[in-house]
Design an enzyme around this catalytic site. Structure first.
Site, mmCIF file in Angstrom:
data_model
loop_
_atom_site.group_PDB
_atom_site.id
_atom_site.type_symbol
_atom_site.label_atom_id
_atom_site.label_comp_id
_atom_site.label_asym_id
_atom_site.label_seq_id
_atom_site.Cartn_x
_atom_site.Cartn_y
_atom_site.Cartn_z
ATOM 1 N N ARG A 204 -59.347 -10.675 95.342
ATOM 2 C CA ARG A 204 -60.573 -11.285 96.297
ATOM 3 C C ARG A 204 -61.250 -11.695 94.752
ATOM 4 N NH1 ARG A 204 -59.124 -9.852 99.733
ATOM 5 N NH2 ARG A 204 -60.810 -8.622 102.361
ATOM 6 N N HIS B 177 -56.233 -18.271 100.951
ATOM 7 C CA HIS B 177 -56.631 -16.513 101.843
ATOM 8 C C HIS B 177 -55.752 -16.461 102.671
ATOM 9 C CE1 HIS B 177 -59.640 -13.309 101.387
ATOM 10 N NE2 HIS B 177 -58.176 -12.563 101.572
HETATM 11 P P1 NDP Z 1 -56.208 0.172 97.643
HETATM 12 O O1 NDP Z 1 -57.681 1.500 97.671
HETATM 13 O O2 NDP Z 1 -55.091 1.321 97.973
HETATM 14 O O3 NDP Z 1 -55.714 -0.079 95.728
HETATM 15 C C1 NDP Z 1 -57.058 -0.367 95.233
HETATM 16 C C2 NDP Z 1 -56.155 -0.541 93.523
HETATM 17 O O4 NDP Z 1 -57.541 -1.069 92.563
HETATM 18 C C3 NDP Z 1 -56.690 0.908 93.956
HETATM 19 O O5 NDP Z 1 -55.323 2.021 92.744
HETATM 20 C C4 NDP Z 1 -57.884 1.006 92.334
HETATM 21 O O6 NDP Z 1 -57.876 2.411 91.409
HETATM 22 C C5 NDP Z 1 -57.988 0.194 92.048
HETATM 23 N N1 NDP Z 1 -59.280 -0.059 91.659
HETATM 24 C C6 NDP Z 1 -60.418 -0.363 91.963
HETATM 25 N N2 NDP Z 1 -61.532 -0.267 91.210
HETATM 26 C C7 NDP Z 1 -61.263 -0.430 90.004
HETATM 27 C C8 NDP Z 1 -61.688 -0.376 88.597
HETATM 28 N N3 NDP Z 1 -62.730 -0.238 88.705
HETATM 29 N N4 NDP Z 1 -61.089 -0.499 87.922
HETATM 30 C C9 NDP Z 1 -59.636 -0.113 87.974
HETATM 31 N N5 NDP Z 1 -58.748 0.585 89.210
HETATM 32 C C10 NDP Z 1 -59.863 -0.087 90.047
HETATM 33 O O7 NDP Z 1 -56.746 -1.139 98.532
HETATM 34 P P2 NDP Z 1 -54.916 -2.289 98.408
HETATM 35 O O8 NDP Z 1 -53.974 -1.839 97.709
HETATM 36 O O9 NDP Z 1 -54.762 -1.311 99.835
HETATM 37 O O10 NDP Z 1 -55.525 -3.317 98.908
HETATM 38 C C11 NDP Z 1 -57.051 -4.094 97.537
HETATM 39 C C12 NDP Z 1 -57.387 -5.439 98.328
HETATM 40 O O11 NDP Z 1 -56.048 -6.562 98.182
HETATM 41 C C13 NDP Z 1 -58.332 -5.443 99.150
HETATM 42 O O12 NDP Z 1 -59.174 -4.418 98.447
HETATM 43 C C14 NDP Z 1 -58.433 -6.706 99.258
HETATM 44 O O13 NDP Z 1 -59.543 -6.986 98.218
HETATM 45 C C15 NDP Z 1 -57.030 -7.252 98.368
HETATM 46 N N6 NDP Z 1 -56.307 -8.003 99.697
HETATM 47 C C16 NDP Z 1 -55.807 -9.768 99.866
HETATM 48 C C17 NDP Z 1 -54.897 -9.746 100.798
HETATM 49 C C18 NDP Z 1 -55.137 -11.389 101.106
HETATM 50 O O14 NDP Z 1 -54.469 -12.188 102.292
HETATM 51 N N7 NDP Z 1 -55.921 -12.207 100.050
HETATM 52 C C19 NDP Z 1 -54.999 -8.931 101.448
HETATM 53 C C20 NDP Z 1 -54.526 -7.462 101.444
HETATM 54 C C21 NDP Z 1 -55.456 -7.285 100.690
HETATM 55 P P3 NDP Z 1 -57.679 4.254 92.179
HETATM 56 O O15 NDP Z 1 -55.606 4.116 92.715
HETATM 57 O O16 NDP Z 1 -57.510 4.931 90.814
HETATM 58 O O17 NDP Z 1 -58.232 4.793 93.622
HETATM 59 C C1 OXD Z 2 -57.322 -8.592 103.273
HETATM 60 C C2 OXD Z 2 -57.694 -9.567 103.602
HETATM 61 O O1 OXD Z 2 -58.939 -7.589 103.082
HETATM 62 O O2 OXD Z 2 -56.794 -9.976 104.062
HETATM 63 O O3 OXD Z 2 -56.701 -7.719 104.256
HETATM 64 O O4 OXD Z 2 -57.499 -9.923 102.657
#
Ligand code: NDP
Ligand code: OXD
Length: 322
Positions: free
Chosen positions: A237, A285
């Site tokens: 993001r 995006h």
């Molecule tokens: P998950 O919830 O599976 O994973 C999030 C990871 O981030 C976890 O490992 C979590 O730690 C870590 N995390 C969260 N907060 C913190 C913090 N404060 N400090 C350190 N680590 C942190 O999410 P996804 O992997 O499924 O997706 C990640 C993001 O990708 C989505 O939230 C979205 O914003 C973005 N996205 C973007 C897309 C695009 O097209 N550009 C498409 C899809 C997603 P822990 O494991 O310890 O909980």
């Molecule tokens: C998602 C994205 O969050 O596309 O899946 O950004």
């Protein structure tokens, strides 16, 4: 029991979702918002809505759903649901799906390879009709550090490892992943950054991650690695990085290059100085788009599970914000 579903996705063509959901959930009523993320019909219709499937819904809509029972994001991220503060206190689910995950790993691999294989320089050489080979580090000499080792970060780590990169990762809670050097929490951040050549951001946007990737953080990345300078890739993001700091870092050599798929303001305005950075790859995006053919089945299955009183998958923890 069958209920009413509101689908709203700002900026998307919602029709392919509506037709697939209607086929998968016969007996349900489906009403759709407009491309602005609004619902133009009367409050009385919204009062009947049980389920909201949403991408960037307006705060006005969220405040008009008194009988809502379940919300699903159309994507993996849910920050857009929390953004307005108007989301009713109901169960929230998100997308976790092999199609979306594979698309994200493709994007991450594509961008890591672009920077490894000196894509900017070869593009410039091609424009100038120059045939010249440039020094080329091996992937094994370059360490990719992934911020966020969740569904997407863990899969990207596996793909990058198979390509040959050294891979490390950082998450909120400790993790153990084959072939990945794992760091956690604020205590592990310095060590994580200090050995990272390419920083890949895959953390959700929450109150803890907003503005995390700022100038001070970028200055903690490894200098003198095989690429000749650190690289930033943000596919999570835009709110996680500080845009002015990234622009300054690209200009003064703190960053050798960057790839940004996400921005604080989307679409990225034409007047943004980011467009003029010649060591930056911009994509609109699209790192991992939500494909209705791949994902509608999961959305329908969640509603069916809810109606049967079965556990929901991919629940979001409201207090953590992801
Ligand atoms: P998950 O919830 O599976 O994973 C999030 C990871 O981030 C976890 O490992 C979590 O730690 C870590 N995390 C969260 N907060 C913190 C913090 N404060 N400090 C350190 N680590 C942190 O999410 P996804 O992997 O499924 O997706 C990640 C993001 O990708 C989505 O939230 C979205 O914003 C973005 N996205 C973007 C897309 C695009 O097209 N550009 C498409 C899809 C997603 P822990 O494991 O310890 O909980
Ligand atoms: C998602 C994205 O969050 O596309 O899946 O950004």
């Amino acid at each position: 029991m069958s209920g009413t579903i509101l689908v709203v996705a700002r900026g998307w063509n919602i029709e392919p979702w509506v037709s697939r959901l209607a086929a998968a959930l016969p007996g349900h009523r489906i009403i759709a918002g407009d491309r602005e993320g609004e619902y133009p019909g009367p409050d009385s219709e919204l009062a009947e809505v049980d389920y909201l499937l949403a991408w960037k819904p307006s705060a006005t809509i969220l405040g008009r759903l008194p009988n809502l029972k379940l919300v699903s994001s159309f994507g993996a991220g849910v920050d857009h649901l929390f953004a307005s503060g108007a989301l009713p206190d109901v169960a929230i689910v998100r997308i976790v799906d092999p199609d979306l995950t594979a698309r994200m790993s493709e994007y991450v691999a594509w961008q890591c390879l672009h920077h490894l294989r000196r894509g900017f320089e070869y593009n410039r050489q091609q424009t100038a009709r120059i045939w010249d080979d440039l020094p080329q580090p091996a992937a094994r000499e370059v360490t990719v550090g992934i911020m966020g080792l969740g569904v997407l970060g863990a899969d990207a780590a596996g793909v990058l490892g198979r390509i040959g990169f050294e891979v490390r990762g950082w998450s909120r809670t400790p993790k153990a992943l084959d072939g990945v050097k794992c760091f956690a929490d604020a205590d592990g951040l310095d060590a994580f950054l200090g050995g990272t050549d390419i920083l890949v951001v895959l953390v959700p946007l929450t109150k803890d991650t907003r503005g995390l990737v700022d100038r001070a953080l970028l200055q903690r990345l490894r200098r003198g690695g095989a690429l000749g300078g650190p690289v930033l890739i943000n596919a999570a993001r835009g709110g996680v990085h500080v845009e002015a700091d990234v622009i300054a870092a690209l200009a003064d050599g703190t960053l050798l290059g960057a790839s940004l798929d996400v921005f604080a303001k989307e679409p990225l305005p034409p007047e943004s100085p980011l467009w003029g950075c010649d060591n930056l790859v911009i994509t609109p995006h699209v790192a991992a788009v939500s494909d209705p053919a791949a994902l509608s089945g999961q959305l329908a299955a969640q509603i069916r599970a809810f109606e049967r009183g079965e556990p929901l998958r991919n629940r979001v923890d409201r207090s953590r914000g992801y």
